[in-house]
Design a protein around this motif. Sequence first.
Motif, PDB file in Angstrom:
ATOM      1  N   ILE A  23      99.451  64.119 -41.278  1.00 51.23           N
ATOM      2  CA  ILE A  23      99.843  62.959 -40.479  1.00 51.23           C
ATOM      3  C   ILE A  23      99.485  61.668 -41.219  1.00 51.23           C
ATOM      4  CG2 ILE A  23      99.387  61.717 -38.323  1.00 51.23           C
ATOM      5  CD1 ILE A  23      99.027  64.584 -37.046  1.00 51.23           C
ATOM      6  N   GLN A  24      98.247  61.599 -41.726  1.00 50.39           N
ATOM      7  CA  GLN A  24      97.807  60.393 -42.421  1.00 50.39           C
ATOM      8  C   GLN A  24      98.627  60.152 -43.689  1.00 50.39           C
ATOM      9  OE1 GLN A  24      93.594  59.729 -42.732  1.00 50.39           O
ATOM     10  NE2 GLN A  24      93.807  58.605 -44.642  1.00 50.39           N
ATOM     11  N   SER A  25      98.920  61.209 -44.455  1.00 52.62           N
ATOM     12  CA  SER A  25      99.716  61.050 -45.681  1.00 52.62           C
ATOM     13  C   SER A  25     101.082  60.455 -45.385  1.00 52.62           C
ATOM     14  CB  SER A  25      99.893  62.400 -46.382  1.00 52.62           C
ATOM     15  OG  SER A  25      98.669  62.907 -46.796  1.00 52.62           O
ATOM     16  N   TYR A  26     101.723  60.935 -44.340  1.00 53.18           N
ATOM     17  CA  TYR A  26     103.042  60.425 -43.960  1.00 53.18           C
ATOM     18  C   TYR A  26     102.957  58.960 -43.554  1.00 53.18           C
ATOM     19  CZ  TYR A  26     107.452  59.913 -41.445  1.00 53.18           C
ATOM     20  OH  TYR A  26     108.680  59.468 -41.023  1.00 53.18           O
ATOM     21  N   ILE A  27     101.959  58.637 -42.736  1.00 58.33           N
ATOM     22  CA  ILE A  27     101.795  57.258 -42.273  1.00 58.33           C
ATOM     23  C   ILE A  27     101.540  56.326 -43.450  1.00 58.33           C
ATOM     24  CG2 ILE A  27     100.287  55.715 -40.942  1.00 58.33           C
ATOM     25  CD1 ILE A  27      99.997  58.078 -38.925  1.00 58.33           C
ATOM     26  N   VAL A  28     100.678  56.716 -44.371  1.00 54.40           N
ATOM     27  CA  VAL A  28     100.384  55.888 -45.544  1.00 54.40           C
ATOM     28  C   VAL A  28     101.646  55.676 -46.374  1.00 54.40           C
ATOM     29  CG1 VAL A  28      99.159  55.885 -47.763  1.00 54.40           C
ATOM     30  CG2 VAL A  28      97.917  56.392 -45.641  1.00 54.40           C
ATOM     31  N   TYR A  29     102.421  56.718 -46.577  1.00 49.14           N
ATOM     32  CA  TYR A  29     103.675  56.619 -47.328  1.00 49.14           C
ATOM     33  C   TYR A  29     104.603  55.590 -46.684  1.00 49.14           C
ATOM     34  CZ  TYR A  29     108.181  58.009 -49.285  1.00 49.14           C
ATOM     35  OH  TYR A  29     109.415  57.990 -49.889  1.00 49.14           O
ATOM     36  N   LYS A  30     104.759  55.675 -45.373  1.00 46.68           N
ATOM     37  CA  LYS A  30     105.656  54.766 -44.655  1.00 46.68           C
ATOM     38  C   LYS A  30     105.108  53.329 -44.631  1.00 46.68           C
ATOM     39  CE  LYS A  30     109.118  57.325 -43.554  1.00 46.68           C
ATOM     40  NZ  LYS A  30     110.441  57.008 -44.129  1.00 46.68           N
ATOM     41  N   LEU A  31     103.782  53.186 -44.530  1.00 46.16           N
ATOM     42  CA  LEU A  31     103.191  51.840 -44.557  1.00 46.16           C
ATOM     43  C   LEU A  31     103.429  51.173 -45.907  1.00 46.16           C
ATOM     44  CD1 LEU A  31      99.817  52.470 -42.720  1.00 46.16           C
ATOM     45  CD2 LEU A  31     101.776  51.180 -41.850  1.00 46.16           C
ATOM     46  N   ARG A  32     103.347  51.949 -46.966  1.00 45.14           N
ATOM     47  CA  ARG A  32     103.629  51.392 -48.308  1.00 45.14           C
ATOM     48  C   ARG A  32     105.078  50.953 -48.422  1.00 45.14           C
ATOM     49  NH1 ARG A  32     100.007  55.835 -51.242  1.00 45.14           N
ATOM     50  NH2 ARG A  32      98.026  54.726 -51.153  1.00 45.14           N
ATOM     51  N   GLU A  33     105.984  51.730 -47.829  1.00 44.43           N
ATOM     52  CA  GLU A  33     107.393  51.317 -47.807  1.00 44.43           C
ATOM     53  C   GLU A  33     107.542  49.993 -47.069  1.00 44.43           C
ATOM     54  OE1 GLU A  33     109.722  54.435 -46.011  1.00 44.43           O
ATOM     55  OE2 GLU A  33     110.067  55.415 -47.951  1.00 44.43           O
ATOM     56  N   TRP A  34     106.852  49.856 -45.924  1.00 40.55           N
ATOM     57  CA  TRP A  34     106.910  48.633 -45.128  1.00 40.55           C
ATOM     58  C   TRP A  34     106.404  47.461 -45.963  1.00 40.55           C
ATOM     59  CZ3 TRP A  34     103.798  47.934 -39.909  1.00 40.55           C
ATOM     60  CH2 TRP A  34     104.104  46.695 -39.350  1.00 40.55           C
ATOM     61  N   GLN A  35     105.327  47.660 -46.695  1.00 39.85           N
ATOM     62  CA  GLN A  35     104.780  46.581 -47.522  1.00 39.85           C
ATOM     63  C   GLN A  35     105.754  46.139 -48.609  1.00 39.85           C
ATOM     64  OE1 GLN A  35     100.937  48.355 -48.609  1.00 39.85           O
ATOM     65  NE2 GLN A  35      99.987  46.586 -47.621  1.00 39.85           N
ATOM     66  N   GLU A  36     106.565  47.058 -49.111  1.00 46.70           N
ATOM     67  CA  GLU A  36     107.561  46.693 -50.117  1.00 46.70           C
ATOM     68  C   GLU A  36     108.651  45.828 -49.511  1.00 46.70           C
ATOM     69  OE1 GLU A  36     109.111  50.092 -52.203  1.00 46.70           O
ATOM     70  OE2 GLU A  36     107.102  50.805 -52.714  1.00 46.70           O
TER      71      GLU A  36
END
Length: 124
Positions: free
Chosen positions: A11-24
Amino acid sequence: MESIRWSEADIQSYIVYKLREWQEVEPGVFEFEAGMEGIKLTIHAAKKAKALGMGNGFTDLKFYLPGGRMCLIELKAKRGVLTDSQKERHPKLAMLGFKIHVVKAKTPVDGLNQVIGLMHSYLT
């Protein structure tokens, strides 16, 4: 997808991946870091981590927001419970004025939606 028993790490890995996309897409809206408490360390590495000031019980996600604000999120899988160190640490952080949000997620997408909802409440 809900029938799968998702681990907190998944769950955390997926959330971190998506948060990084948001930051881009929206740079400068927030900065964040994720805890490493879920990683199993060797005895030597654990001693070194402790000597460097790392400790148990801190939240999984820490968001640094405009205006010096901070959002602290503890992630748990659907059936997850707080550890003893979290039960000890979270009240200490609350005494300092920090609110800890506990997100219990059924799936990675559910966890992401809850985290984004919390983020929007801080950003609006």
